[in-house]
Design a protein around this motif. Sequence first.
Motif, PDB file in Angstrom:
ATOM      1  N   ASN A 230       0.816  -1.221   0.000  1.00 16.47           N
ATOM      2  CA  ASN A 230       0.000   0.000   0.000  1.00 16.47           C
ATOM      3  C   ASN A 230       0.845   1.264   0.000  1.00 16.47           C
ATOM      4  O   ASN A 230       0.306   2.365   0.098  1.00 16.47           O
TER       5      ASN A 230
ATOM      6  N   ILE B 165       2.644   2.680   2.219  1.00 19.87           N
ATOM      7  CA  ILE B 165       2.371   3.543   3.379  1.00 19.87           C
ATOM      8  C   ILE B 165       3.688   4.124   3.887  1.00 19.87           C
ATOM      9  O   ILE B 165       4.680   3.418   4.000  1.00 19.87           O
TER      10      ILE B 165
ATOM     11  N   ASP C 210       3.934   6.160   6.850  1.00 19.98           N
ATOM     12  CA  ASP C 210       3.363   6.836   8.007  1.00 19.98           C
ATOM     13  C   ASP C 210       3.305   5.816   9.144  1.00 19.98           C
ATOM     14  O   ASP C 210       3.403   4.619   8.889  1.00 19.98           O
TER      15      ASP C 210
ATOM     16  N   VAL D 209       1.642   3.323  11.609  1.00 22.61           N
ATOM     17  CA  VAL D 209       0.382   2.568  11.556  1.00 22.61           C
ATOM     18  C   VAL D 209       0.231   1.712  12.810  1.00 22.61           C
ATOM     19  O   VAL D 209       1.209   1.358  13.463  1.00 22.61           O
TER      20      VAL D 209
ATOM     21  N   SER E  34      -7.969   0.302  18.536  1.00 21.88           N
ATOM     22  CA  SER E  34      -7.562   1.335  17.576  1.00 21.88           C
ATOM     23  C   SER E  34      -7.897   2.725  18.106  1.00 21.88           C
ATOM     24  O   SER E  34      -7.102   3.666  17.982  1.00 21.88           O
TER      25      SER E  34
ATOM     26  N   ARG F 195      -5.315   5.670  18.893  1.00 19.52           N
ATOM     27  CA  ARG F 195      -5.454   6.980  18.240  1.00 19.52           C
ATOM     28  C   ARG F 195      -5.425   8.095  19.286  1.00 19.52           C
ATOM     29  O   ARG F 195      -4.801   9.136  19.082  1.00 19.52           O
TER      30      ARG F 195
ATOM     31  N   ASN G 129      -3.872   7.102  12.836  1.00 16.63           N
ATOM     32  CA  ASN G 129      -5.179   6.929  12.209  1.00 16.63           C
ATOM     33  C   ASN G 129      -5.201   5.825  11.147  1.00 16.63           C
ATOM     34  O   ASN G 129      -6.224   5.524  10.564  1.00 16.63           O
ATOM     35  N   LYS G 130      -4.024   5.218  10.900  1.00 16.13           N
ATOM     36  CA  LYS G 130      -3.953   4.167   9.875  1.00 16.13           C
ATOM     37  C   LYS G 130      -3.925   2.797  10.548  1.00 16.13           C
ATOM     38  O   LYS G 130      -3.093   2.550  11.423  1.00 16.13           O
TER      39      LYS G 130
ATOM     40  N   ALA H 192      -3.668  -1.366   9.920  1.00 21.89           N
ATOM     41  CA  ALA H 192      -3.340  -2.442   8.970  1.00 21.89           C
ATOM     42  C   ALA H 192      -3.827  -3.772   9.527  1.00 21.89           C
ATOM     43  O   ALA H 192      -3.653  -4.049  10.716  1.00 21.89           O
TER      44      ALA H 192
ATOM     45  N   ARG I  76     -13.830   2.229   9.345  1.00 17.07           N
ATOM     46  CA  ARG I  76     -14.061   3.361   8.426  1.00 17.07           C
ATOM     47  C   ARG I  76     -15.164   4.269   8.932  1.00 17.07           C
ATOM     48  O   ARG I  76     -15.099   5.494   8.764  1.00 17.07           O
TER      49      ARG I  76
ATOM     50  N   GLU J  96      -8.303   5.087   8.490  1.00 18.31           N
ATOM     51  CA  GLU J  96      -7.900   4.585   7.175  1.00 18.31           C
ATOM     52  C   GLU J  96      -7.507   3.128   7.365  1.00 18.31           C
ATOM     53  O   GLU J  96      -6.629   2.828   8.179  1.00 18.31           O
TER      54      GLU J  96
ATOM     55  N   PHE K  38      -6.148  -0.634   5.948  1.00 17.27           N
ATOM     56  CA  PHE K  38      -5.360  -1.273   4.890  1.00 17.27           C
ATOM     57  C   PHE K  38      -5.282  -2.772   5.130  1.00 17.27           C
ATOM     58  O   PHE K  38      -5.272  -3.226   6.271  1.00 17.27           O
TER      59      PHE K  38
END
Length: 787
Positions: A508, A510, A512, A514, A717, A721, A727-728, A730, A750, A755, A757
């Motif tokens: 993906n 990415i 950032d 995760v 999650s 956060r 915010n990502k 996986a 979502r 986000e 993945f």
Amino acid sequence: MDKILNQINHTTYKIEISGIVQGVGFRPFIYRIAAKHKLNGAVSNTTEGVIIKINTENPSSLDLFIDDINSLKPGPSIIETIRFKKIPYMDFDDFTIKKSIKTSERFQLISPDIATCGPCLEDINNKNNSRRYYYPFTNCTNCGPRFTIIKRMPYDRPQTTMAKFKLCKNCLLEYNDPPDRRFHAQPNACSVCGPKLMLVDSNGEKTGSGDPIINTAKLIKKGKIVAIKSLGGFQIACDGTSDKVVSELRRRKRRPVKPFAVMFGGTGPVKKYYEACSKEIESLASSRAPIVLLRKKKNNHILSRFVSFYNLYEGIMLPYTPIHHLLFNHIDGPLVMTSGNISEEPIAAENIESFEKLKSICDYYLIHNRDIYSRYDDSVIKIFNGREMVLRRARGYSPYPVKLKKNIGNKTILSVGAQEKNTFCFLKKNYAIISQHIGDLDNLESIDFFKSTLSNYKNLFNIENIDLIACDCHPDHASSRIASKLKSGQKTRVQHHRAHLASVIAENQINDTVCGFSWDGTGLGDDGKIWGSEIFVVDCKFKFERVGHLSEKILPGGRITIKKPYRMAITYLYYLWEKEKKGSKEKFPEFIYNILPSYKNIASSIEIDTIEKQIKTQYNSPVTTSMGRFFDAVSSLLDLTHINTFEGEAAIHMEMVSDEGTKGEYRIEINRSQNKAIIDDFGIITQILEDISNRVPAGRISAKFHNTLTKMILNISQEIRKERDINKIALSGGVFQNNLLLKKCFSSLRNDSFEVFSNFMVPVNDGGISLGQAYIAAIENYPGRKE
Ligand code: ZN
Ligand code: ZN
Ligand code: FE
């Protein structure tokens, strides 16, 4: 005088095109485009791609030429880059196609095999086509075998297994005629000069007169099981509508439950019997022609129920070689079309080998004399959120690379993958070239297949020197052992669950931080324990912080409990008994039989005693945090699957019986220990036991279980956060093959603006591990090259 004028008015441009541009009719295509634009020059194949030289007066005609290349390119081709530059003037009188040239060490992408195209299908069904009517090896530059027949690059006939067939006069004319669809089609052949089919019995004796395909169709209709030599190996075909035949195949193949793949003659019946969306039909009918997992319609079946039992999905494919197409001219119903192998061994590819291996399974063999150089299973995909999600990556997909954000320049990394569902991966520049599915490396045949495929890839991709080799932390994995024996290349070890998440980050692109959930059955952790419910925070520099997992428990007897979910259920109950007994004299087996009377028929008191001892002594019994085992235990408690006859069976059974309308979940307790979130799975088991004693149906409990895991992922999650502003999310590991769970996780995350993945290009199961290993090795060892 003319010549001098030419030189003044003309400039020569060199255009280099990289991508999948060999074996897909690219040079003849360029020839036709050059003719259209009235340009003189030449086109050639090199080991690095296609090189075009053209003379043109003005740059705008160069632009138009390149525009046409981009917009009209042949269907199966994929252009990665087009570069052009002015070069010293060269004199061309016309436009020609040059022989292939071998150049430097740069590597060329290789086309996967391509399903039979429309015009070739017309040829084999056209009575007036004397050379190709019913000719089962018909192909052209747009279709046919590629990767499976190439021994060396560049891709030219003498370098393929077609070398032994000398082109007849007519085939040679086609081969040399630029406007022809078969111009430079390397596997070009016809009934006069090409490979031949033969139908033989289990002694290898030729059987029947007349067309072997028509005879095969007759045998299948009579209920016989026939091995068919296909593109990448043997397939086993039989009548998919007959309970008797399908159950006989199950008996012979020693495969009691695992669903069989099925081939339908066309999309018409597929739409009739399955809930297929347009994207699913598109993938099914594409030139990659994978097996697509499709949901069965509720009250409209055609296949024997023994094909997939309780599974809501069936793996469906369409004919992809002329042999399949011609067979379906004589058969109406769908055929079971399963890999020609015994349990998890690699697919059989050679005639003699197939008699040896498949003699206990097949009655007849439809064989031919075009050799298969690379074995190649059928790929398996599903459509998830409108996108192809590859679950087994082979025919039609590999060895097409995955493009990465990181470029490692002229270094080469090899990663050797996992023990199960093995693939390996070469990382060069910013490409990850992932091998086709090799399988479980627990038998000699698979290990040989791994070794031969590895040397084949080195050959095809011009890999002389390996700088770095990445393997799993488990020293006893077959792949790790092979890696340790390879001469060139420094070795590095990558932990299994980190590799799962790195594969998501890699594909993906990415760049950032995760939060990743790496949930599966088994993988060796840093602490020597068997991990499997790992939650990591991964920063941009690829620092992994393990922030959570299920509680630790013993896996009594190790592997045997992976095979037998009821032993895992008993293990969970052991810990509850320990906590609850408090002075009571109740023995462990009595405790089990009191809660679950049906276990009297499943586990003897002797076995339960043994499990108790194994947990207490930890003899041959590692500590685990596996999510797969959590599913196993619940599946057995719900009286669904007590013994796994294939990997993931117990969990799949739970997914399939889940009552999708059920809302609500079990209470989730999370304990904090050393900055980690430890999920109290025993608390969830206790609530499930309550539901069982209250006779809540298995389908509702199973649905609540899925809802609980979804809620767990969402809660954790959200917490992460809040704490760290991540915010990502996986999701990777075999547990996420569970469509119900994946769907629920994507939508709930979502809905809360995360986000999300997961793996689409490589399998979310251990087939994707090699990509993750290679990517971690790249980031850790070649820093500063992330682009
Ligand atoms: Zn074709
Ligand atoms: Zn011919
Ligand atoms: Fe895994």
